[in-house]
Write an enzyme that holds these catalytic residues in place. Structure first.
Site, PDB file in Angstrom:
ATOM      1  N   GLU A  41      -0.079   4.586   1.750  1.00 35.90           N
ATOM      2  CA  GLU A  41      -0.240   5.599   2.806  1.00 35.90           C
ATOM      3  C   GLU A  41       0.702   5.390   3.981  1.00 35.90           C
ATOM      4  OE1 GLU A  41      -2.713   3.983   1.348  1.00 35.90           O
ATOM      5  OE2 GLU A  41      -4.297   5.373   0.718  1.00 35.90           O
ATOM      6  N   GLU A  91      -7.454  -2.403   7.472  1.00 34.24           N
ATOM      7  CA  GLU A  91      -6.990  -3.210   6.339  1.00 34.24           C
ATOM      8  C   GLU A  91      -6.030  -4.314   6.786  1.00 34.24           C
ATOM      9  OE1 GLU A  91      -5.712  -0.560   3.162  1.00 34.24           O
ATOM     10  OE2 GLU A  91      -7.515   0.635   3.450  1.00 34.24           O
ATOM     11  N   HIS A 126      -1.411   1.358   6.565  1.00 38.09           N
ATOM     12  CA  HIS A 126      -1.871   2.452   7.425  1.00 38.09           C
ATOM     13  C   HIS A 126      -2.888   1.895   8.414  1.00 38.09           C
ATOM     14  CE1 HIS A 126      -5.536   2.152   5.117  1.00 38.09           C
ATOM     15  NE2 HIS A 126      -4.744   2.029   4.063  1.00 38.09           N
ATOM     16  N   ASP A 183       0.864  -1.175   0.000  1.00 36.50           N
ATOM     17  CA  ASP A 183       0.000   0.000   0.000  1.00 36.50           C
ATOM     18  C   ASP A 183       0.908   1.236   0.000  1.00 36.50           C
ATOM     19  OD1 ASP A 183      -2.318   1.503  -0.023  1.00 36.50           O
ATOM     20  OD2 ASP A 183      -3.087   0.737   1.882  1.00 36.50           O
ATOM     21  N   HIS A 224      -7.749   5.037   7.387  1.00 32.98           N
ATOM     22  CA  HIS A 224      -8.988   4.690   6.679  1.00 32.98           C
ATOM     23  C   HIS A 224      -9.085   3.180   6.581  1.00 32.98           C
ATOM     24  CE1 HIS A 224      -6.010   4.647   3.405  1.00 32.98           C
ATOM     25  NE2 HIS A 224      -6.806   3.811   2.758  1.00 32.98           N
ATOM     26  N   HIS A 277      -2.719  -0.491  -3.858  1.00 24.13           N
ATOM     27  CA  HIS A 277      -3.135   0.888  -3.562  1.00 24.13           C
ATOM     28  C   HIS A 277      -3.876   1.528  -4.735  1.00 24.13           C
ATOM     29  CE1 HIS A 277      -3.106   4.994  -2.154  1.00 24.13           C
ATOM     30  NE2 HIS A 277      -2.555   5.367  -3.289  1.00 24.13           N
TER      31      HIS A 277
HETATM   32 ZN   LIG Z   1      -3.798   2.810  -0.093  1.00 26.41          ZN
END
Ligand SMILES: [Zn+2]
Length: 283
Positions: free
Chosen positions: A16, A140, A110, A14, A121, A66
């Protein structure tokens, strides 16, 4: 499984949680800041790949997880890694994890929505307030570790900020973590330099895959069936649209619930609900 020389390692990447990334502007999908962030992302991914190979991996597969899932420039990827990229992927951030892997690494991750991490998020920053699996709040890391766990694969290492590292340890116990930044607010952080962040990632992967490391101690994360997924959306319209899916029921004006016979069924429904919720966002 897991003898040196036959180790198969899966990497979900990912953006972030990458060192230096603090804003959704950097996270895509165009512009100089985005392109710079893509370079930082592939740098951290390659550090993980290199450490996995040094630990004896015979196969390393990287899944770009992502945004539009085309952030990792193929030409910049480590020579020995395979790359899964592009949309639409049935297992999304975990596409391909069912391929008989011994270990999974989550790079650039993240923290979950509502936590005090950088760009917190859960799968969708524009629709999802909160997700619970069998009553347990997850982001996640938890959702995707559950996908890996369904296929018997343990997540042995997670990189990102200090908040996602703590989230991972709470969920997965003796997992290795590489902390590459400290949040200073939702859209601000104190980050390691890219080179130092990559060293931390290499070291954490090496520890995780070494004899007696996390690979032998972290169990695959299994949510016992039947699996209930509960989602709180940002608006009532989003919850209403999710309820179009057969089997999804409203539990509160913005909250819905679905129970699947196995984890993947619940995961697929979660993804379908989020996809439908997007339709209600005014363009
Ligand atoms: Zn992401």
């Amino acid at each position: 499984m897991g003898a040196v020389g036959s180790l198969r390692v899966y990497v979900s990447a990912d953006m972030e949680g990458v060192a230096g990334v603090v804003s959704p502007r950097q996270a895509g999908v165009e512009g100089d800041e985005y392109r710079a962030a893509c370079a930082l992302m592939v740098g951290e991914v390659n550090a993980a790949v290199e450490a996995a190979l040094q630990a004896g991996a015979s196969l390393v597969v990287v899944n770009d997880g992502h945004g539009n899932m085309r952030n990792l420039a193929p030409a910049a990827l480590h020579k020995e890694a395979r790359l899964i990229s592009g949309e639409f992927k049935p297992l999304s951030m975990m596409e391909g994890v069912g391929g008989g892997f011994d270990a999974a690494l989550l790079i650039g991750y993240h923290s979950r929505a509502g936590s005090p991490g950088v760009i917190d998020h859960t799968y969708s920053g524009r629709t999802v307030l909160d997700v619970k699996l069998n009553g347990r709040p997850v982001g996640e890391t938890g959702i995707n570790a559950g996908v890996a766990g369904f296929f018997g694969v343990p997540v042995v290492m997670v990189s990102g900020d200090s908040v996602v590292a703590a989230e991972a340890r709470e969920l997965l116990g003796p997992v290795e973590t590489a902390v590459v930044k400290e949040p200073a607010g939702r859209l601000a952080a104190s980050s390691l330099s890219p080179a130092r962040a990559q060293e931390e990632i290499r070291a954490a992967v090496a520890r995780a895959l070494s004899p007696g490391g996390a690979l032998g101690r972290v169990k695959p994360l299994v949510f016992p069936a039947p699996v209930t997924v509960e989602v709180s959306f940002m608006t009532t319209a989003m919850a209403d649209s999710a309820c179009l899916i057969p089997g999804v029921e409203a539990v509160a004006p913005r909250q819905v619930r679905f129970t699947g016979g196995d984890y993947l069924t619940a995961f697929r429904c979660l993804r379908a609900m989020i996809t439908l919720a997007y339709v209600t966002i005014p363009s």
